[in-house]
Design a protein around this motif. Structure first.
Motif, PDB file in Angstrom:
ATOM      1  N   GLU A  35       0.853  -1.193   0.000  1.00 10.39           N
ATOM      2  CA  GLU A  35       0.000   0.000   0.000  1.00 10.39           C
ATOM      3  C   GLU A  35       0.882   1.232   0.000  1.00 10.39           C
ATOM      4  N   HIS A  37       0.530   5.402   0.338  1.00  7.64           N
ATOM      5  CA  HIS A  37      -0.277   6.587   0.573  1.00  7.64           C
ATOM      6  C   HIS A  37       0.631   7.728   0.978  1.00  7.64           C
ATOM      7  N   ASP A 387     -12.124  15.195  -1.099  1.00  6.29           N
ATOM      8  CA  ASP A 387     -11.505  14.047  -0.441  1.00  6.29           C
ATOM      9  C   ASP A 387      -9.980  14.070  -0.553  1.00  6.29           C
ATOM     10  N   HIS A 388      -9.452  14.846  -1.520  1.00  6.54           N
ATOM     11  CA  HIS A 388      -8.000  14.911  -1.688  1.00  6.54           C
ATOM     12  C   HIS A 388      -7.382  16.214  -1.196  1.00  6.54           C
TER      13      HIS A 388
ATOM     14  N   LYS B  56     -19.446   1.589   2.116  1.00  2.44           N
ATOM     15  CA  LYS B  56     -19.050   2.767   1.339  1.00  2.44           C
ATOM     16  C   LYS B  56     -20.142   3.804   1.508  1.00  2.44           C
ATOM     17  N   ARG B  69     -16.572   7.979   1.972  1.00  2.00           N
ATOM     18  CA  ARG B  69     -16.023   7.356   3.188  1.00  2.00           C
ATOM     19  C   ARG B  69     -16.079   5.851   2.966  1.00  2.00           C
ATOM     20  N   ARG B  91     -10.787   3.387   5.567  1.00  2.00           N
ATOM     21  CA  ARG B  91      -9.894   3.215   4.412  1.00  2.00           C
ATOM     22  C   ARG B  91      -9.788   4.486   3.576  1.00  2.00           C
ATOM     23  N   GLU B  92     -10.892   5.159   3.417  1.00  2.00           N
ATOM     24  CA  GLU B  92     -10.911   6.385   2.611  1.00  2.00           C
ATOM     25  C   GLU B  92     -11.772   7.410   3.319  1.00  2.00           C
ATOM     26  N   PRO B  93     -11.492   8.704   3.119  1.00  2.00           N
ATOM     27  CA  PRO B  93     -10.465   9.314   2.274  1.00  2.00           C
ATOM     28  C   PRO B  93      -9.048   9.098   2.835  1.00  2.00           C
ATOM     29  N   ALA B  94      -8.076   9.475   2.006  1.00  2.00           N
ATOM     30  CA  ALA B  94      -6.678   9.169   2.326  1.00  2.00           C
ATOM     31  C   ALA B  94      -6.245   9.744   3.674  1.00  2.00           C
ATOM     32  N   ARG B  97      -7.146   7.398   6.506  1.00  2.66           N
ATOM     33  CA  ARG B  97      -6.849   5.985   6.321  1.00  2.66           C
ATOM     34  C   ARG B  97      -6.108   5.406   7.531  1.00  2.66           C
TER      35      ARG B  97
END
Lengths: 424, 279
Positions: A35, A37, A387-388, B56, B69, B91-94, B97
């Motif tokens: 993984e 990230h 989200d980023h 999800k 999410r 797990r998400e968002p980054a 995590r």
């Protein structure tokens, strides 16, 4: 690793990474056997006033790439997290390896984590009594992410679990000090000079870097009783910042220290309450008569946090530091030095409000010491654009009557900062 | 006279402590309402001895902007009580995590909640007094995710009607203590006892939020060595009509009775998520 060569390496790594991004990254990352990230973070900060002891107005001007590699096998978890940064405020490139460890379960009742790792325990909110793991106050005071308040340890952590009690044992073979305020970036009060100082008197302490002889041991015994976490702590090592002074060498030192303490945390009334205390045994100055080594101390904190309204939380803490053998301290204090108080009281207040489906966070954390007559406040606005992408703006404001108090000494370091992050 | 006063006092105290006795004196639609909601809670929140699912959540604004999410949820029912324990792995968002979240839920008092932030190795207790607050910024509240105490509302069976081709009980639930809604109308499937639709009316008595179970799947599992099937709402939506915001939830890889143990829901696994269960 602050050299011209390392700067070159970082530029190359950043370049390769950006090229990867231009390509079809999600697929590229998904195909890796582990993984991957991380984030790319750019932030800058400025002093809001002149600081006669620092050459730069900027407190922060960095571009940072964090790569986090993780692989879980049946028998172990491997983790490497490293930051690659270029900081304009100190004109240096740096590699900050945050984690490089393996975690496995040799027995059903035991977990073992070996390598470079971030360690935290205790119950305080930005206040630490029994957590003697390294902190990075430079990062905390200049507006890096909260993550950077904790500095990594090179350690072995063994945790033992039974149905009644758990034991954590952390062995650090070579002392890991705090990333303390050394004057290079932020000005501070220098007790030997008796005034504020900065780059003109950057701290370079006598090193404690002997393998095994300068080792640290930290222990925690803990158990949960119906949702209440109880813990006993022990530490054997050194003051994490160079609070001692060797008059012969003319250098600050890390005096020997042991700490014994306890904590409890759980539901109280309509929120969460916590209580923690610790006895700081200053092993190099048990009588309190050495003016160059801090005396033993008794430390205590009590906190309460509650959700005041939907998505609005408030927390208060009271913290007390008592210097033991105060009479001996007063008697032996060199003439002309600023005498510290026997009792240092600190009150903290945290307010957090979430808005726009929790994507906008307004927060304010304030330390106020009625005995030192100083204040440190941290307003922050953090917005998750998507989200980023996320952005934040905040300030670190120090106010103090006197130059030598804990927060007052940083008044010329008051700064504002701005950050933008892309996470993947 | 005084004796009568004390008698009625003791009686009302008894009613509070043991609502089951009180049900006898309730009119028929109230009794039926409680019975249906109890069965529904069992089917919707307590199915199986334990459960594992990948979840999800899509948080969608009025103008179509989406946030995601993704998490794995583990749930364990205490066989000795109505208590439950939940473990969530994000797990998400980054930027979240690897975070884990643990809830010890008690039907009659506020839950105990913990969160673990791996970047600073920090275990925090969450001071959440209000189970009506939003779960991870979605349109679902904590109670929507893990269930609300049945005795906190007065339930009345209003009527029976069909939603699409499924026969439903229509039950009205009115909170006994002030909440963010004054009335909830639930359409409970007559065979599976899952809520197919819920309407929440706010203090202005206007329809504010609507829940729909968009897809029901039968999940096969073993219970005491017998094959069993648990009807599960694998697609759910909560719409906030006033804000125009909605959250769409998809459950995948749903498994029941996988053998989760009580000791999984402890600080040990909060700090070191059990790879076997979150893979």
């Amino acid at each position: 690793m602050r050299s011209f060569a390392s700067r070159g390496v970082i530029v190359i790594i950043l370049g390769i990474f950006l090229m990867l991004l231009m390509g079809n990254t999600p697929i590229a990352i998904a195909q890796l056997p582990f993984e991957l990230h991380g984030f790319l973070d750019a932030r800058g900060g400025l002093r809001t006033q002149d600081d006669p002891h620092e050459s730069k107005t900027a407190t922060l001007g960095e571009t940072r790439l964090q790569l986090h590699l993780f692989k879980a096998l049946d028998w172990a978890k491997f983790r490497i997290k490293s930051d690659f940064l270029y900081d304009g405020a100190v004109e240096g490139a740096d590699v900050d390896l945050r984690e490089a460890n393996v975690l496995f379960t040799p027995f059903e009742f035991m977990d073992l984590k070996v390598g470079r790792q971030i360690l935290t325990w205790g119950t305080g909110d930005y206040l630490f009594i029994n957590d003697l793991f390294p902190k990075d106050y430079n990062s905390f005071f200049i507006g890096r992410d909260d993550e950077y308040l904790k500095a990594p340890s090179n350690a072995l952590k063994a945790s033992f679990y039974t149905t009644t009690i758990n034991l954590d044992f952390v062995y650090t073979p070579r002392f890991n000090p705090d990333r303390f305020i050394d004057g290079e970036r932020l000005s501070y009060f220098n007790p030997q000079l008796g005034r504020l100082a900065g780059q003109d008197a950057a701290i370079s302490p006598l090193k404690r870097d002997g393998w095994f002889e300068d080792s640290e041991i930290a222990l925690r015994l803990s158990r949960d009783i119906k949702g209440y976490g109880l813990a006993l702590y022990g530490y054997n090592g050194f003051r994490k910042s160079p609070e001692g002074y060797d008059p012969k060498a003319g250098k600050p030192t890390f005096p020997r220290l042991s700490v014994y303490g306890l904590s409890v945390r759980g539901k109280v009334w309509e929120g969460i309450g916590n209580f923690e205390m610790g006895y700081y045994d200053s092993r190099d100055d048990r009588s309190g008569e050495d003016p160059f080594i801090p005396n033993s101390q008794f430390r205590l904190l009590a906190g309460y946090e509650q959700e005041l309204a939907i998505d609005f939380t408030g927390g208060v803490q009271y913290y007390l530091e008592q210097m033991l053998d105060y009479g001996a301290y007063k008697r032996t204090l060199p003439r002309g030095s600023h005498a510290a108080d026997e009792f240092r009281h600190v009150i903290t207040l945290r307010l957090t409000k979430l808005l726009m489906y929790q994507s906008l966070k307004l927060s304010l954390f304030t330390f106020y010491s009625p005995s030192d007559q100083d204040v440190y406040t941290r307003p922050n606005i953090h917005y998750r654009i998507s989200d980023h992408w996320s952005g934040e703006v905040g300030a670190n404001i120090f106010i103090g009557e006197k130059d030598h108090t804990f927060f007052g000494q940083f008044k010329d370091d008051t700064n504002i900062y701005l950050g933008l992050r892309w996470s993947f | 006279m005084k004796a009568l006063y004390w008698f009625s006092f003791a009686l009302s105290f008894g009613l509070l402590a043991t609502p089951v006795q009180g049900e006898k004196s309730l009119p028929e639609p109230r009794k039926a309402g409680i019975e249906i909601m109890e069965k529904s809670q069992q089917a919707f929140y307590y199915a199986g001895a334990d459960m594992k699912a990948d979840i999800k959540m899509e948080l969608i604004t009025a103008d179509g902007k989406k946030r995601i999410r993704v998490l794995t949820m583990l749930r364990w029912n205490d066989p000795k009580s109505k208590d439950q324990k939940y473990f969530l792995y994000f797990r998400e968002p980054a930027d979240v995590r690897g975070m884990t979240f643990m809830v010890w839920k008690y039907p009659l008092k506020e839950s105990d909640r913990w969160i673990y932030v791996p970047a600073i190795d920090l275990v925090r207790r969450i001071a959440a007094r209000d189970a009506r607050s939003s779960f991870v910024g979605s349109d679902f509240t904590y109670e929507d995710v893990s269930g609300r105490n049945i005795a906190a509302d007065a339930h009345t069976l209003l009527r029976e009607e069909k939603i699409e081709d499924r026969d439903c009980y229509v039950v009205e639930s009115v909170p006994k203590e002030p909440a963010d809604y004054v009335k909830r109308i639930s359409w409970i499937d007559k065979t599976a006892f899952l809520p197919l639709k819920e309407e929440y009316y706010d203090v202005q008595k206007e329809l504010a939020r609507v829940f729909t179970a968009d897809k029901i799947e039968d999940v096969a599992a073993t219970e005491s060595r017998e094959r069993k099937s648990y009807p599960t709402a694998t697609r759910r939506t909560m719409k906030n009509l006033k804000a125009g915001h909605r959250t769409e939830v998809t459950y995948t890889s749903v498994l029941y009775n996988v053998g989760l143990q009580d000791n999984l829901f402890t600080e040990r696994y909060l700090r070191n998520p059990p790879e076997r269960w979150i893979k």
